[in-house]
Design a protein around this motif. Structure first.
Motif, PDB file in Angstrom:
ATOM      1  N   LYS A   1       1.070  -1.215  -0.105  1.00 16.20           N
ATOM      2  CA  LYS A   1       0.015   0.118  -0.020  1.00 16.20           C
ATOM      3  C   LYS A   1       0.861   1.185  -0.122  1.00 16.20           C
ATOM      4  O   LYS A   1       1.987   1.259   0.709  1.00 16.20           O
ATOM      5  CB  LYS A   1      -0.843   0.024   1.226  1.00 16.20           C
ATOM      6  CG  LYS A   1      -1.988  -0.651   1.231  1.00 16.20           C
ATOM      7  CD  LYS A   1      -3.185   0.100   1.447  1.00 16.20           C
ATOM      8  CE  LYS A   1      -4.608  -0.781   1.473  1.00 16.20           C
ATOM      9  NZ  LYS A   1      -5.350  -0.273   0.337  1.00 16.20           N
ATOM     10  N   TYR A   2       0.611   2.251  -0.665  1.00 13.68           N
ATOM     11  CA  TYR A   2       0.986   3.411  -0.621  1.00 13.68           C
ATOM     12  C   TYR A   2      -0.012   4.464  -0.889  1.00 13.68           C
ATOM     13  O   TYR A   2      -0.844   4.609  -1.547  1.00 13.68           O
ATOM     14  CB  TYR A   2       1.829   3.779  -1.799  1.00 13.68           C
ATOM     15  CG  TYR A   2       2.540   5.026  -1.943  1.00 13.68           C
ATOM     16  CD1 TYR A   2       3.497   5.607  -0.851  1.00 13.68           C
ATOM     17  CD2 TYR A   2       1.855   6.180  -2.641  1.00 13.68           C
ATOM     18  CE1 TYR A   2       3.782   6.990  -1.145  1.00 13.68           C
ATOM     19  CE2 TYR A   2       2.455   7.577  -2.878  1.00 13.68           C
ATOM     20  CZ  TYR A   2       3.442   7.888  -2.002  1.00 13.68           C
ATOM     21  OH  TYR A   2       3.718   9.188  -1.754  1.00 13.68           O
ATOM     22  N   LYS A   3      -0.126   5.050   0.480  1.00 10.06           N
ATOM     23  CA  LYS A   3      -1.368   5.969   0.745  1.00 10.06           C
ATOM     24  C   LYS A   3      -2.695   5.010   0.545  1.00 10.06           C
ATOM     25  O   LYS A   3      -3.045   4.275   1.195  1.00 10.06           O
ATOM     26  CB  LYS A   3      -1.170   7.276   0.025  1.00 10.06           C
ATOM     27  CG  LYS A   3      -0.133   8.188   0.659  1.00 10.06           C
ATOM     28  CD  LYS A   3       0.074   9.421  -0.226  1.00 10.06           C
ATOM     29  CE  LYS A   3       1.235  10.284   0.379  1.00 10.06           C
ATOM     30  NZ  LYS A   3       1.285  11.426   0.044  1.00 10.06           N
ATOM     31  N   GLN A   4      -3.516   5.426  -0.462  1.00  9.98           N
ATOM     32  CA  GLN A   4      -4.663   4.897  -0.649  1.00  9.98           C
ATOM     33  C   GLN A   4      -4.593   3.878  -2.010  1.00  9.98           C
ATOM     34  O   GLN A   4      -5.681   3.428  -2.219  1.00  9.98           O
ATOM     35  CB  GLN A   4      -5.859   5.825  -0.935  1.00  9.98           C
ATOM     36  CG  GLN A   4      -6.192   6.524   0.258  1.00  9.98           C
ATOM     37  CD  GLN A   4      -5.512   7.871   0.784  1.00  9.98           C
ATOM     38  OE1 GLN A   4      -4.824   8.320  -0.263  1.00  9.98           O
ATOM     39  NE2 GLN A   4      -5.168   7.999   1.839  1.00  9.98           N
ATOM     40  N   ALA A   5      -3.562   3.897  -2.411  1.00 10.00           N
ATOM     41  CA  ALA A   5      -3.235   2.900  -3.758  1.00 10.00           C
ATOM     42  C   ALA A   5      -2.703   1.563  -3.332  1.00 10.00           C
ATOM     43  O   ALA A   5      -1.880   1.542  -2.483  1.00 10.00           O
ATOM     44  CB  ALA A   5      -2.354   3.677  -4.516  1.00 10.00           C
ATOM     45  N   ASP A   6      -3.084   0.632  -4.047  1.00 11.95           N
ATOM     46  CA  ASP A   6      -2.469  -0.940  -3.688  1.00 11.95           C
ATOM     47  C   ASP A   6      -1.484  -0.987  -5.051  1.00 11.95           C
ATOM     48  O   ASP A   6      -1.932  -0.666  -6.088  1.00 11.95           O
ATOM     49  CB  ASP A   6      -3.756  -1.763  -3.888  1.00 11.95           C
ATOM     50  CG  ASP A   6      -4.644  -1.874  -2.919  1.00 11.95           C
ATOM     51  OD1 ASP A   6      -4.158  -1.591  -1.704  1.00 11.95           O
ATOM     52  OD2 ASP A   6      -5.760  -2.269  -2.921  1.00 11.95           O
ATOM     53  N   ARG A   7      -0.514  -1.863  -4.588  1.00 10.53           N
ATOM     54  CA  ARG A   7       0.400  -2.226  -5.778  1.00 10.53           C
ATOM     55  C   ARG A   7       0.448  -3.689  -5.396  1.00 10.53           C
ATOM     56  O   ARG A   7       0.404  -4.167  -4.292  1.00 10.53           O
ATOM     57  CB  ARG A   7       1.743  -1.639  -5.500  1.00 10.53           C
ATOM     58  CG  ARG A   7       1.920  -0.116  -5.727  1.00 10.53           C
ATOM     59  CD  ARG A   7       3.171   0.319  -5.566  1.00 10.53           C
ATOM     60  NE  ARG A   7       3.811   0.114  -4.466  1.00 10.53           N
ATOM     61  CZ  ARG A   7       4.289   1.116  -3.765  1.00 10.53           C
ATOM     62  NH1 ARG A   7       4.430   2.383  -3.936  1.00 10.53           N
ATOM     63  NH2 ARG A   7       4.975   0.970  -2.562  1.00 10.53           N
ATOM     64  N   SER A   8       0.545  -4.442  -6.686  1.00 11.71           N
ATOM     65  CA  SER A   8       0.816  -6.146  -6.707  1.00 11.71           C
ATOM     66  C   SER A   8       1.733  -6.338  -7.281  1.00 11.71           C
ATOM     67  O   SER A   8       2.248  -5.975  -8.557  1.00 11.71           O
ATOM     68  CB  SER A   8      -0.612  -6.651  -7.062  1.00 11.71           C
ATOM     69  OG  SER A   8      -1.689  -6.196  -6.274  1.00 11.71           O
TER      70      SER A   8
END
Length: 185
Positions: free
Chosen positions: A62-69
């Protein structure tokens, strides 16, 4: 326009591509005891568990409100292949397929003596070929370093209500394999 559009617009139909059928295969088992592979093949009814494409769970950040996969690592790198055999008695009244598989299992662990074997002594291999109606092979799977494990299913119950022939399902653990398919790079 001549012909049927639903047929003429189908590349598979127009080019007469053959369907893949699940009953066009052979499996050759190479047991550590050197049992008759051709006789074992005569008794193979089905194979399941050939899901050779291992899956993995994604890793999430997670970075702030964004998901990274991101791609994770496989949860397992082995497969369990189940082969179901038909069973017959020979002229000496021996359940020869069961006996061959039981000898193989006893190399891993003999429940009657408690004796355990070394992997180099209990591993066998299997060759599975899939082909079309005229015998052209389109896929070959070599299961290396396989051995039976778990229960040998279907022999733990007797039943007066059926006259069906007995079958035996055996699970084989496989750590290493080759999968060769025509057209796969």
């Amino acid at each position: 326009m001549s012909g049927l559009p639903h047929y003429n617009n189908s590349k598979a139909a127009v080019n007469k591509y053959e369907p893949v059928t699940v009953n066009m295969f052979d499996v050759t088992l190479f047991t550590p005891d050197g049992d008759d592979a051709a006789l074992m093949l005569e008794h193979v009814r089905s194979i399941s568990g050939l899901g050779l494409e291992q899956s993995w769970d994604p890793i999430n950040q997670k970075y702030k409100q964004a998901d990274r996969s991101y791609a994770g690592i496989p949860g397992q790198t082995y497969i369990d292949v189940t082969i179901t055999f038909t069973l017959n008695l020979n002229d000496a009244n021996e359940n020869y397929i069961y006996n061959a598989l039981r000898r193989w299992r006893n190399r891993v662990w003999n429940p009657l003596t408690g004796e355990m074997g070394l992997k180099k002594d209990y591993c066998g291999s299997a060759l599975i070929v899939m082909y079309n109606r005229v015998g052209d092979v389109y896929r070959k799977i070599v299961l290396k370093d396989i051995f039976p494990h778990g229960e040998m299913n279907n022999l733990d119950e007797l039943n007066y209500d059926t006259a069906d022939a007995t079958e035996l399902a055996v699970i084989f653990r496989c750590d290493n394999w080759d999968d060769t398919s025509n057209g796969l790079t």
